[in-house]
Design an enzyme around this catalytic site. Sequence first.
Site, PDB file in Angstrom:
ATOM      1  N   THR A   8       0.814  -1.223   0.000  1.00 31.89           N
ATOM      2  CA  THR A   8       0.000   0.000   0.000  1.00 31.89           C
ATOM      3  C   THR A   8       0.847   1.272   0.000  1.00 31.89           C
ATOM      4  OG1 THR A   8      -0.143  -0.138   2.416  1.00 31.89           O
ATOM      5  CG2 THR A   8      -1.940  -1.125   1.155  1.00 31.89           C
ATOM      6  N   LYS A  54       2.548   2.710  -2.660  1.00 32.30           N
ATOM      7  CA  LYS A  54       2.801   2.640  -4.097  1.00 32.30           C
ATOM      8  C   LYS A  54       2.228   3.850  -4.835  1.00 32.30           C
ATOM      9  CE  LYS A  54       2.508  -2.451  -4.011  1.00 32.30           C
ATOM     10  NZ  LYS A  54       3.763  -2.888  -4.618  1.00 32.30           N
ATOM     11  N   CYS A  64       5.001  -3.237 -10.541  1.00 33.59           N
ATOM     12  CA  CYS A  64       4.041  -3.844  -9.622  1.00 33.59           C
ATOM     13  C   CYS A  64       3.027  -4.599 -10.467  1.00 33.59           C
ATOM     14  CB  CYS A  64       3.329  -2.805  -8.763  1.00 33.59           C
ATOM     15  SG  CYS A  64       2.020  -3.534  -7.739  1.00 33.59           S
ATOM     16  N   HIS A  94       5.097 -11.004   2.381  1.00 36.34           N
ATOM     17  CA  HIS A  94       3.912 -10.442   1.734  1.00 36.34           C
ATOM     18  C   HIS A  94       2.659 -11.162   2.216  1.00 36.34           C
ATOM     19  CE1 HIS A  94       1.216  -9.194  -1.568  1.00 36.34           C
ATOM     20  NE2 HIS A  94       2.061  -8.195  -1.744  1.00 36.34           N
ATOM     21  N   MET A 101       2.885 -10.930  -4.682  1.00 37.32           N
ATOM     22  CA  MET A 101       3.079  -9.847  -5.624  1.00 37.32           C
ATOM     23  C   MET A 101       2.792 -10.364  -7.034  1.00 37.32           C
ATOM     24  SD  MET A 101       5.491 -10.286  -3.125  1.00 37.32           S
ATOM     25  CE  MET A 101       7.142 -10.544  -3.743  1.00 37.32           C
TER      26      MET A 101
END
Length: 392
Positions: free
Chosen positions: A68, A70, A104, A310, A314
Amino acid sequence: MASKPQIKIPATYMRGGTSKGVFFRLQDLPEAAQQPGAVRDAVLMRVIGSPDPYGKQTDGMGGATSSTSKTVIVSKSAQPGHDVDYLFGQVSIDKPFVDWSGNCGNLSSAVGPFAIENGLVDADKVPDNGVCEVRIWQANIGKTIVNKVTMVNGSVQETGDFELDGVTFAAAEVPVEFMDPSADGESMFPTGHLVDDLEVPGIGTLKATLINAGIPTIFLNAEEIGYDGTELQEAINSDADALQRFETIRAHGAVKMGLIDDVAEAASRQHTPKVAFVAPPKSYTASSGKRVKESEVDLLVRAMSMGKLHHAMMGTAAVAIGTAAAIPGTTVNLAAGGNDRTMVNFGHPSGTLQVGAECKLVNGQWTAIKAIMSRSARVLMEGQVRIPGDVL
């Protein structure tokens, strides 16, 4: 002494996959931030609320996690055969820098919807009803991404029944294709080996697949580093020694991959490479309480992002997983049973994810043609974000 008033910047806050970020049209940024450099970085850090020594990003739009923190900048494309250019900035939470070294994958699914709704895709290409194929130039890594966006009555369809583990609510499916995801002009396996002996001082010699597909990634065997692949965030993120070991492995892997010359450089390159560990299928309970059965997955994968485990996976690392799984002999392929495959379903902390990849052997070198997965995306808020005027 009088302080400068805040300035307003048109922006959209979006979820894409299991990530969230602040999206900008390039033309809407302050003029000094429309070019790469210190001013742009300062603006984006202030929008997100970094650097924050408290690690909370309370005074910004960031959510205090790698997923978050980004930012995305989109503009009409200057590349032939593409609709828009997409630039991704991973903002460090507690340090004063923006990492531009990678993409991303999760937010890639939101670029097409954002571009359509903000007039960046030519109107004659956007149907009132049907599917709009948005060709995206990923400017960080120089690659093509394709979003297939459903249109209903002239607007992007955001709601739907597509479920994505790691996201609480269902939404409209956005199929995403990552074209030729391996690095241009370089071997997909930078050392020339499918599996390397990675020597890490103080830790030992680890079997590792070092791959550059989607994002540079170091794949380890879970058992070799004391895990079984069913771990959730708390098991690792609450262990300071474990986090330091992963960072040490990442730094030495980055040197072996040729991404940096010295392990000390890893501190200023937090976004890449990623470190992940893999294991054969096992049943476990995901972070949501959902039971993932051994029979439902081909393998288990856990991945580190910006120094922490994570919460899901991702998108770019999923590309690397799908690609490595399709190549016989990699650590990922072996964890999945060692069979030839073009699709893999893997377990992560929030549940499961399916990703496909097409690879071929050309003149003795493996290359990836494309990787495919489905995500969802949704606008959370749009309008203007404010930052203090003294940032400029």
